[in-house]
Design a protein around this motif. Structure first.
Motif: not given
Length: 235
Positions: A13-18, A24-30, A92-103
């Motif tokens: 909610v408060f920030t958007r992260r890579c 931290v990244v702009p709200l327009t980027q994932s 940073f457990c949330e990183n696992a989501i993006g990693m799994a998507d790439e895998m």
């Protein structure tokens, strides 16, 4: 519980992260610019080491892995190292989501002819998992299971506490993991085709040992995947 909930809310909610490194990244980027530029493994891929054949050094190796094939989306360098360190050591457990998507994208491309019966993962010792609070490979495997629609299986346990693999030679790594894993009593690998998940593949000794254990219990075939592959030191 409340602390974890607040962390999850603040992340979203408060920030958007890579979704890979957590910056931290702009709200327009994932994804941050560095992760967007991270070197992917492309071209003709060596099935034994998972690297591009331009980078492969398998011809100089006398050790064939026990798994059928390995694939990964990234090389373990630059921002990818930072991303993995944050997942493994900084919570940073949330990183696992993006990693799994790439895998998952890589798995669908490299293993499109394989029908997996189960996805499993490299286990941590109870003491190491208790100290960290989670197993990073399991976090990735859980997401992959949902994305690929393949059942997740808690296949292995650590038979004894062995030293960490980092900073060891290839020969030491093979000796270090020999006999380190076994299959849980409620698991029957007979006739199954597995996909084993690890976070980073260096020499492949850990994944190969897990595959050897499954083979000894009657599995049909074992394939491997990781988020990143470390290039061998060139001499």
């Amino acid at each position: 519980m409340i602390k974890d909930l607040f962390k999850a809310l603040s992340w979203c909610v408060f920030t958007r992260r890579c979704d890979l490194c957590g910056d931290v990244v702009p709200l327009t980027q994932s994804r941050c610019d560095e992760c967007l530029k991270a070197e992917k493994i492309n071209g003709e891929i060596c099935t034994s080491c998972g690297m591009s054949k331009d980078e492969c050094t398998c011809k100089s190796s006398h050790h064939k892995p026990e798994y059928e094939q390995i694939c990964a989306p990234f090389y373990y360098e630059g921002i990818i190292v930072k991303a993995m360190h944050r997942l493994k050591f900084q919570g940073f457990c949330e990183n696992a989501i993006g990693m799994a998507d790439e895998m998952a994208k890589t798995i669908k491309k490299q293993y499109n002819h394989i029908n997996f019966d189960a996805i499993t993962y490299v286990p941590l010792s109870k003491s190491r998992e208790r100290a960290r609070g989670y197993n990073q490979s399991k976090l990735i495997a859980e997401k992959l299971s949902k994305t690929l629609n393949v059942p997740l299986e808690d296949t292995f346990y650590k038979a004894y506490e062995n030293p960490p693999q980092r900073n060891q030679s290839a020969r030491q790594r093979r000796a270090n993991v020999f006999g380190a894993f076994d299959v849980n009593e409620n698991i029957n690998p007979v006739g199954k085709t597995y996909l084993i998940v690890d976070d980073v593949k260096t020499t492949g000794a850990t994944l190969s040992e897990c595959a050897a254990v499954l083979d000894s219990y009657g599995a049909t075939a074992t394939y491997a995947t990781a988020f990143a592959i470390r290039k061998p030191n060139k001499r």
